[in-house]
Design a protein around this motif. Structure first.
Motif, short mmCIF file in Angstrom:
data_model
loop_
_atom_site.label_atom_id
_atom_site.label_comp_id
_atom_site.label_asym_id
_atom_site.label_seq_id
_atom_site.Cartn_x
_atom_site.Cartn_y
_atom_site.Cartn_z
N SER A 83 3.59 12.02 -11.89
CA SER A 83 3.61 10.57 -11.35
C SER A 83 2.15 10.27 -10.96
CB SER A 83 4.33 10.85 -9.96
OG SER A 83 4.37 9.32 -9.55
N HIS A 84 1.98 8.97 -11.14
CA HIS A 84 0.71 8.41 -10.67
C HIS A 84 0.96 7.17 -9.78
CE1 HIS A 84 1.65 6.04 -14.10
NE2 HIS A 84 1.02 4.96 -13.56
N ILE A 85 2.19 7.21 -9.17
CA ILE A 85 2.40 6.01 -8.26
C ILE A 85 2.49 6.46 -7.00
CG2 ILE A 85 3.88 3.93 -7.73
CD1 ILE A 85 4.83 4.16 -11.08
N LEU A 86 1.79 6.02 -5.93
CA LEU A 86 1.99 6.45 -4.45
C LEU A 86 2.22 5.36 -3.86
CD1 LEU A 86 1.03 8.70 -2.90
CD2 LEU A 86 -1.52 8.19 -3.24
N ILE A 87 3.19 5.39 -2.91
CA ILE A 87 3.78 4.63 -2.00
C ILE A 87 3.28 4.84 -0.54
CG2 ILE A 87 5.82 3.31 -0.90
CD1 ILE A 87 5.99 3.26 -3.99
N ARG A 88 2.92 3.80 -0.09
CA ARG A 88 2.48 4.02 1.28
C ARG A 88 3.02 2.44 2.10
NH1 ARG A 88 1.24 8.45 3.96
NH2 ARG A 88 -0.33 7.52 5.13
N GLY A 89 3.31 2.79 3.39
CA GLY A 89 3.62 1.67 3.98
C GLY A 89 2.64 0.93 4.90
N VAL A 90 2.62 -0.34 5.09
CA VAL A 90 1.38 -0.98 6.01
C VAL A 90 2.28 -1.65 6.93
CG1 VAL A 90 -0.41 -2.39 5.93
CG2 VAL A 90 0.01 -0.76 4.26
N ARG A 91 2.04 -1.44 8.26
CA ARG A 91 2.90 -2.32 9.02
C ARG A 91 1.94 -3.67 9.77
NH1 ARG A 91 3.69 2.95 12.56
NH2 ARG A 91 1.82 3.32 11.45
N VAL A 92 0.71 -3.38 10.03
CA VAL A 92 0.05 -4.33 10.33
C VAL A 92 -1.44 -4.16 9.62
CG1 VAL A 92 0.87 -4.45 12.83
CG2 VAL A 92 -0.65 -2.78 12.37
N VAL A 93 -2.30 -4.96 9.86
CA VAL A 93 -3.41 -4.99 9.18
C VAL A 93 -4.39 -3.94 9.60
CG1 VAL A 93 -5.67 -6.29 8.86
CG2 VAL A 93 -3.46 -7.57 9.04
N SER A 94 -4.26 -3.38 10.89
CA SER A 94 -5.12 -2.30 11.22
C SER A 94 -4.80 -0.81 10.60
CB SER A 94 -4.96 -1.90 12.49
OG SER A 94 -3.64 -2.03 12.94
N ASP A 95 -3.46 -0.79 10.07
CA ASP A 95 -3.06 0.38 9.33
C ASP A 95 -4.00 0.37 8.22
OD1 ASP A 95 -1.02 1.20 10.67
OD2 ASP A 95 0.66 0.25 9.33
N MET A 96 -4.41 -0.74 7.55
CA MET A 96 -5.12 -0.81 6.38
C MET A 96 -6.67 -0.11 6.37
SD MET A 96 -3.70 -1.61 3.68
CE MET A 96 -4.83 -1.82 2.38
N ASP A 97 -7.08 0.21 7.47
CA ASP A 97 -8.41 0.96 7.65
C ASP A 97 -8.29 2.15 7.18
OD1 ASP A 97 -10.04 -0.68 8.77
OD2 ASP A 97 -9.92 -0.18 10.74
N TYR A 98 -7.23 2.87 7.83
CA TYR A 98 -7.11 4.22 7.23
C TYR A 98 -6.38 4.45 5.94
CZ TYR A 98 -4.62 8.67 7.08
OH TYR A 98 -4.23 10.00 6.87
N GLU A 99 -5.55 3.47 5.67
CA GLU A 99 -4.77 3.27 4.25
C GLU A 99 -5.75 3.19 3.00
OE1 GLU A 99 -1.90 4.63 3.65
OE2 GLU A 99 -1.22 4.60 5.68
N PHE A 100 -6.62 2.08 3.35
CA PHE A 100 -7.87 1.87 2.22
C PHE A 100 -8.67 3.12 2.03
CE2 PHE A 100 -11.61 0.09 0.75
CZ PHE A 100 -11.28 -0.84 -0.27
#
Ligand code: ADP
Length: 162
Positions: A83-100
């Motif tokens: 698989s090359h598709i990774l799902i992540r959930g983003v609740r609020v903009v601040s989650d994006m710091d870590y997720e990015f």
């Protein structure tokens, strides 16, 4: 070719926010594996088998979703599942710091990987597994946040750890 997506996480325990993301992913992709991380460096409240059981007990009725566990590098797990598709959930903009950072790192390790960010229904944007545990410890009802199987396991586990 069928599209298999992997949704990794601690799920300690799975919340209705996670389940919302699982349902969205199951509508978008042919098959979804919810991959419970078994990373010994991280302390979890629940064992891997409890975390898996709670997810399995919460996703009945979703025929294209499976639950699995992985240890080691997530990209190695993705490769093993082809698989090359990774799902992540983003609740609020601040989650994006870590997720990015995580998505960029994973892409560096596995260039074909695509991280797909999904937003839960807005009623779950404040919901975190850590808060659910705190609410349970303080004796309040967790019913709005988790499924009955998770509420029961939480009660049992907290009683044991007292
Ligand atoms: P991890 O330790 O890998 O972050 P988590 O179980 O905390 O594992 O989260 C797994 C994924 O689910 C993460 O992408 C996280 O942002 C997302 N997530 C957590 N809570 C929610 C929620 N309430 N709604 C949507 N996504 C969520």
């Amino acid at each position: 070719m069928s599209r298999l997506a992997v949704y990794p996480g601690s799920f300690d325990p799975v919340t209705k926010g996670h389940l919302d993301i699982i349902q969205r992913a199951a509508r978008l992709f042919d098959f979804v594996i919810v991959a419970v991380s078994n990373n010994s460096a991280k302390r979890h409240t629940f064992s891997v088998s409890d975390r898996i059981e709670m997810i399995e007990g919460s996703i009945r009725g979703l025929p294209n979703v499976d639950v699995d566990t992985f240890s080691g590098l997530l990209v190695d797990y993705l490769r093993s599942k082809k698989s090359h598709i990774l799902i992540r959930g983003v609740r609020v903009v601040s989650d994006m710091d870590y997720e990015f950072q995580l998505a960029s790192f994973n892409r560096r390790l596995y260039k074909e990987v695509e991280t797909v960010f999904l937003m839960p229904d807005e009623q779950y944007t404040y919901l975190a597994a850590s808060m659910v545990k705190e609410v349970a410890r303080l004796g309040a009802s967790v019913d709005p946040f988790v499924t009955p199987v998770v509420a029961r396991t939480l009660k049992r586990t907290l009683k044991r750890s007292r």
